[in-house]
Enzyme design. Structure first.
Site, PDB file in Angstrom:
ATOM      1  N   GLY A 163      10.357 -47.513  55.450  1.00  0.00           N
ATOM      2  CA  GLY A 163      11.285 -47.932  56.494  1.00  0.00           C
ATOM      3  C   GLY A 163      12.388 -48.775  55.901  1.00  0.00           C
ATOM      4  O   GLY A 163      12.391 -49.107  54.707  1.00  0.00           O
ATOM      5  N   LYS A 164      13.350 -49.127  56.742  1.00  0.00           N
ATOM      6  CA  LYS A 164      14.451 -49.983  56.308  1.00  0.00           C
ATOM      7  C   LYS A 164      14.872 -50.870  57.468  1.00  0.00           C
ATOM      8  O   LYS A 164      14.680 -50.539  58.642  1.00  0.00           O
ATOM      9  CB  LYS A 164      15.634 -49.152  55.819  1.00  0.00           C
ATOM     10  CG  LYS A 164      16.349 -48.346  56.885  1.00  0.00           C
ATOM     11  CD  LYS A 164      17.471 -47.539  56.284  1.00  0.00           C
ATOM     12  CE  LYS A 164      18.228 -46.752  57.365  1.00  0.00           C
ATOM     13  NZ  LYS A 164      18.983 -47.640  58.261  1.00  0.00           N
ATOM     14  N   GLY A 165      15.420 -52.012  57.106  1.00  0.00           N
ATOM     15  CA  GLY A 165      15.920 -52.943  58.104  1.00  0.00           C
ATOM     16  C   GLY A 165      17.386 -53.218  57.885  1.00  0.00           C
ATOM     17  O   GLY A 165      18.123 -52.396  57.327  1.00  0.00           O
ATOM     18  N   CYS A 166      17.818 -54.397  58.305  1.00  0.00           N
ATOM     19  CA  CYS A 166      19.230 -54.742  58.168  1.00  0.00           C
ATOM     20  C   CYS A 166      19.559 -55.324  56.806  1.00  0.00           C
ATOM     21  O   CYS A 166      20.738 -55.515  56.485  1.00  0.00           O
ATOM     22  CB  CYS A 166      19.619 -55.736  59.256  1.00  0.00           C
ATOM     23  SG  CYS A 166      18.678 -57.270  59.222  1.00  0.00           S
ATOM     24  N   SER A 167      18.541 -55.607  55.983  1.00  0.00           N
ATOM     25  CA  SER A 167      18.827 -56.225  54.689  1.00  0.00           C
ATOM     26  C   SER A 167      17.998 -55.664  53.546  1.00  0.00           C
ATOM     27  O   SER A 167      18.128 -56.133  52.416  1.00  0.00           O
ATOM     28  CB  SER A 167      18.579 -57.737  54.764  1.00  0.00           C
ATOM     29  OG  SER A 167      17.226 -57.998  55.091  1.00  0.00           O
ATOM     30  N   ALA A 168      17.149 -54.662  53.801  1.00  0.00           N
ATOM     31  CA  ALA A 168      16.280 -54.161  52.735  1.00  0.00           C
ATOM     32  C   ALA A 168      15.723 -52.804  53.115  1.00  0.00           C
ATOM     33  O   ALA A 168      15.760 -52.384  54.277  1.00  0.00           O
ATOM     34  CB  ALA A 168      15.135 -55.143  52.467  1.00  0.00           C
ATOM     35  N   ALA A 169      15.207 -52.120  52.105  1.00  0.00           N
ATOM     36  CA  ALA A 169      14.474 -50.864  52.286  1.00  0.00           C
ATOM     37  C   ALA A 169      13.103 -51.031  51.656  1.00  0.00           C
ATOM     38  O   ALA A 169      12.953 -51.716  50.632  1.00  0.00           O
ATOM     39  CB  ALA A 169      15.224 -49.705  51.643  1.00  0.00           C
ATOM     40  N   VAL A 170      12.085 -50.399  52.255  1.00  0.00           N
ATOM     41  CA  VAL A 170      10.705 -50.552  51.809  1.00  0.00           C
ATOM     42  C   VAL A 170      10.160 -49.189  51.410  1.00  0.00           C
ATOM     43  O   VAL A 170      10.341 -48.200  52.136  1.00  0.00           O
ATOM     44  CB  VAL A 170       9.830 -51.181  52.908  1.00  0.00           C
ATOM     45  CG1 VAL A 170       8.416 -51.425  52.387  1.00  0.00           C
ATOM     46  CG2 VAL A 170      10.438 -52.486  53.404  1.00  0.00           C
ATOM     47  N   ASP A 362      12.496 -64.950  63.474  1.00  0.00           N
ATOM     48  CA  ASP A 362      12.841 -63.535  63.644  1.00  0.00           C
ATOM     49  C   ASP A 362      11.606 -62.735  64.044  1.00  0.00           C
ATOM     50  O   ASP A 362      11.413 -61.605  63.600  1.00  0.00           O
ATOM     51  CB  ASP A 362      13.442 -62.987  62.344  1.00  0.00           C
ATOM     52  CG  ASP A 362      14.152 -61.657  62.554  1.00  0.00           C
ATOM     53  OD1 ASP A 362      14.478 -61.335  63.710  1.00  0.00           O
ATOM     54  OD2 ASP A 362      14.371 -60.921  61.573  1.00  0.00           O
TER      55      ASP A 362
END
Length: 581
Positions: A163-170, A362
């Site tokens: 997955g990915k968010g607003c500041s990183a990818a996993v 958060d």
């Protein structure tokens, strides 16, 4: 000589005054012989012995002995006054005075008994807490046996995107330890530091049946403004390192030692309901699977001509969890009791953060990870600390001097005291109960409803303006105690909101202490007896099974955080709610 006479005269006058108060002028106090003042009362001249032919003697003794004599006299006077007061109160004040005196004595006895009972309860709670603190530690680190490994990206086999968010990818990942594992992974197109999408042309993309699993997850931060030096990256993204383990930054072979500044973030102690960062290091940004499609703009220009990212960034290695809380709730509907246990886990994690002086800021269902125990019960873990407040110098009190001060990452689930704060020279935002408020909002999702602080339309609420009466009702299947607790967590005023510790104790008592709450007169000794029973049963359940179930883990956490004061607060809160029904 004049000084000595003045002191002697003062001592005589003092003795005379003391004798007058006692009503027995002929005796000195505690010595059993006449003092000099007795002669004054009989008209004799001080300083001379009584009787004809007696030789004159000096007044008093030396100064130290005189002071000792005076001290003994005062002590005797105090004792006699106390005895006279007791005699008069008991024998001379009449029936009314005796009753008052008797009531006063009984009251003191009851107070002392209550204090002794409270001390016994506090002592019992402390002993139970000491036992379970050692038994409630997080599980073993997957990389414990490889303390000198895992600090280079080339040591990992990187799989598909999680997955990915607003500041990183996993990405999913693993770290082979034996040469035969490397041979197997080479045959499947998985190369160290590369994923299936970056394998060389002509290599197979499908995994063979013997391909290794991916017990780890690697989080690649997007570096747009931190620069390319390792120290600058670690300092800029230091909040991500708050849940890092002790050895996460202690690597060799290219790892950079993190120099913690005086105003740097705190290091969070481990907790079963909070993610652990196992390794943290900087490395060159690779072209990972899906990067050109999912996040091309944050790639460095060497990988994408229009990319804005720097060539190096921060990588975090963590345990790989099957899904997030949002993903779990999309396909599962937990029972009311199971949902209450899930809510309890979040409160335990938030309480640990508060005790450490850290605010997550958060919390949302996307930042909560889930794994299942052998019985299929979900275990929740709080993750993603990129927006946390973990400053050693200010704790949970953030000075809010201007609008440029960062208040956190999730505006929808921002507590009212945070969202309505206005900057000023002495303005301070208190985050001690902000995360507990967010847990109350997430509770709607756990119990099968839409989060009222998400979305649009009439049902949508804003934390800065909502009223408690506007909160939607939870389903009737939810226990009344849990419904009351969720409403209490969503109180607008932080002072009326229970702390995460008290809220967690409320759920513990509601789930496992029903027969204690059913007593008409809830006493501390009964509560201590119940705690001892719970301790014995929990220890036995922990020894009988190799892997603890979620319920046993939660009981162990409850007993490891046991405090008599907060437990009594939770019990009183529950009793007041039930009395109001």
């Amino acid at each position: 000589m004049a000084v000595r006479q003045a002191l002697g005269r003062g001592l005589q006058l003092g003795r005379a005054l003391l004798l007058r108060f006692t009503g027995k002028p002929g005796r000195a106090y505690g010595l059993g012989r006449p003092g000099p003042a007795a002669g004054c009362v009989r008209g004799e001249r001080p300083g001379w012995a009584a009787g004809p032919g007696a030789e004159p003697r000096r007044v008093g003794l030396g100064l130290p002995n005189r002071l000792r004599f005076f001290r003994q006299s005062v002590a005797g006077l105090a004792a006699r006054l106390q005895r006279q007061f007791v005699v008069r109160a008991w024998g001379c004040a009449g029936p009314c005075g005796r009753a008052v005196f008797l009531a006063f004595g009984l009251g003191l006895g009851l107070i002392e008994e209550k204090q002794a009972e409270s001390r016994r309860a506090v002592s019992a709670c402390q002993e139970i807490q000491a036992i379970f603190t050692q038994k409630s530690k997080p599980g073993p680190d997957p990389l414990d046996t490889r303390r000198l490994q895992g600090f280079r990206l080339e040591e990992y086999l990187i799989g598909q995107s999680i997955g990915k968010g607003c500041s990183a990818a996993v990405y999913e990942a693993t770290m082979p330890t034996l040469p035969q594992n490397l041979e197997v992974t080479k045959s499947t197109g998985l190369l160290p530091g590369r994923g299936p999408g970056t394998s060389a042309p002509g290599e197979g993309q499908e995994r063979a049946p013997g391909a290794p699993a991916f017990p780890l997850a690697i989080k690649m931060m997007w570096n747009i403004s931190a620069g390319s030096s390792s120290e600058a990256i670690l300092n800029t993204m230091s909040q991500e390192l708050v849940p890092a383990s002790r050895v996460a930054l202690a690597g060799e072979y290219g790892a950079v030692t993190y120099r913690k500044s005086k105003r740097g973030p705190k290091q969070l102690a481990p907790h079963p309901n909070i993610i652990r960062v196992l390794r943290a290091f900087t490395s060159s940004v690779p072209l990972l699977p899906g990067a050109l499609v999912d996040y091309p703009d944050v790639l460095p220009s060497r990988l994408h001509p229009e990319g804005l990212g720097h060539g190096r960034t921060l990588f975090l290695v963590m345990k790989n969890y099957p899904c997030t809380l949002r993903q779990y709730l999309c396909v599962n509907t937990p029972s009311p009791r199971l949902a209450a246990m899930m809510l309890l886990q979040l409160l335990e994690g938030v309480d640990h953060l508060v005790q450490q002086g850290i605010a997550h800021r958060d919390l949302k269902s996307d930042n909560i990870l889930v794994e299942l125990d052998p019985d299929g019960c979900p275990w929740l873990v709080i993750a993603d600390f990129g927006c946390c407040l973990a400053d050693e110098s200010i704790g949970l009190q953030l000075p809010f001097s201007s609008w440029y001060v960062d208040r956190g990452g999730n505006g929808c689930l921002m507590a009212p005291e945070v969202s309505t704060a206005r900057p000023g020279p002495r303005a301070v935002i208190d985050y001690s109960k902000a995360d507990a408020w967010a847990v109350g909002a997430i509770a709607y999702e756990i119990f099968g409803l839409v989060n009222p602080f998400y979305g649009q339309g009439k049902a949508h609420l804003e934390s800065r303006s909502y009223q408690e009466a506007q909160l939607p009702a939870l389903p009737e299947s939810v226990p009344p105690d849990v419904r009351q607790l969720v409403r209490a967590l969503l109180q607008r005023e932080a002072s009326k909101r229970p702390s995460a510790r008290v809220a967690a104790n409320v759920l513990h008592l509601s789930l496992w202490g029903e027969h204690i709450l059913a007593l008409k007169n809830l006493k501390l000794d009964k509560m201590v007896g119940w705690l001892l029973q719970q301790s014995a049963a929990t220890l036995l359940a922990n020894r009988l099974t190799e892997k603890c179930c979620v319920e046993t883990k939660m009981k162990m956490l409850f007993l490891a955080n046991l405090e008599c004061e907060t437990l009594c607060q939770a019990a009183l809160l529950l009793c007041s709610w039930r009395a109001a029904l």
